[in-house]
Write an enzyme that holds these catalytic residues in place. Structure first.
Site: not given
Length: 269
Positions: A169, A188, A126, A48-49, A226, A151, A165-166
């Site tokens: 996760s 987060a 993304e 994929d990269g 990337q 925040r 993808a990311y």
């Protein structure tokens, strides 16, 4: 069907290099032309990269090219063929009518405070925004309305194809690529009695748009697939479903949910 102009993009893993050499010979022997400048078809060989690299290499020709992926390792979300199927791939290219499937892209505009020109990008997977040295504070606007003050570590904005993808996760939803939308997922976030965000991924339609406004004086890093842009004085980053799409040659395009199951669940028997 007319002979095709084909460009090959491959990584330097030995298996990919050998597959590229073999594929070149098969394509030329079947009457097609290797054309790295103005191709009709771009074939990526690797994972994929490698496909992401091919997309950005030919991003200026999205209206003219279709992409096709050959994977030489683990199953990828953008790669439909294996390196041991090259003869079948070339035969299919030569004999089948032109068919394709289109996927949405992410339109990204970085805006600055100091009068510099905006920077414009397309993302296939993304884009993320993070603060380099401290908790990131940002105002999230949907259209022109303030939605929340964020925040936390950062935010990710993903396409449907990038949702696996990311985005996945960090707790984002998996979206089928036929849905023309983008997804905002918090990284987060701080949520307590003082600071509060919605705390859930947001799916933004193609009629809407996002603007992430950043405070003055901070230094942030913005990624687009990337690639990364690390600079001070970023005023905001604007996101929407791009007017352009990526087209994949759909000679044997694997069902999306089959890909998801194969990648994350495996054999259920």
């Amino acid at each position: 069907m007319e002979n095709l102009k084909v460009a090959l993009v491959y990584n330097q893993v030995e298996q990919s290099v050998l597959a590229a050499e073999k594929l070149k010979k098969l394509l030329v022997a079947s009457g097609n032309v290797i054309d790295q400048e103005n191709p009709d078809i771009v074939i990526s060989i690797g994972g994929d990269g490698t496909l992401l690299s091919a997309f950005h290499l030919y991003i200026h020709r999205l209206d003219h090219v279709r992409f096709l992926g050959v994977h030489t390792g683990h199953l990828g979300f953008y790669t439909d063929w294996r390196d041991y199927e090259l003869e079948e791939l070339v035969e299919t290219l030569c004999n089948n009518q032109e068919e394709n499937v289109s996927y949405p892209l992410l339109d990204v505009v970085i805006r600055y405070r100091d009068g510099r020109a905006d920077k414009h990008f397309f993302a296939l997977n993304e884009s993320t925004i993070k603060s380099l040295h401290r908790t990131m504070v940002a105002d999230v606007y949907i259209k022109e309305e303030l939605f929340e003050r964020f925040r936390g570590d950062g935010v990710s904005i993903a396409t449907p194809t990038g949702s696996t993808a990311y985005n996945k996760s960090i707790g984002g939803a998996v979206l089928h690529p036929s849905i023309e939308a983008i997804q905002l997922t918090e990284i987060a976030s701080l949520n307590n009695r003082v600071f509060r965000t919605v705390g859930s991924p947001l799916v933004i339609s193609k009629e809407d748009w996002l603007e992430i406004r950043l405070p003055q004086g901070g230094e942030h890093i913005v990624t687009v697939d990337q690639f990364s842009v690390q600079q001070a004085d970023i005023a905001s980053v604007y996101y929407r479903v791009a007017p352009d799409k990526i087209r994949f040659a759909s000679y044997r395009h694997m069902d999306f949910w089959h890909r998801v199951r194969e990648a994350f669940i495996g054999d259920l028997k």
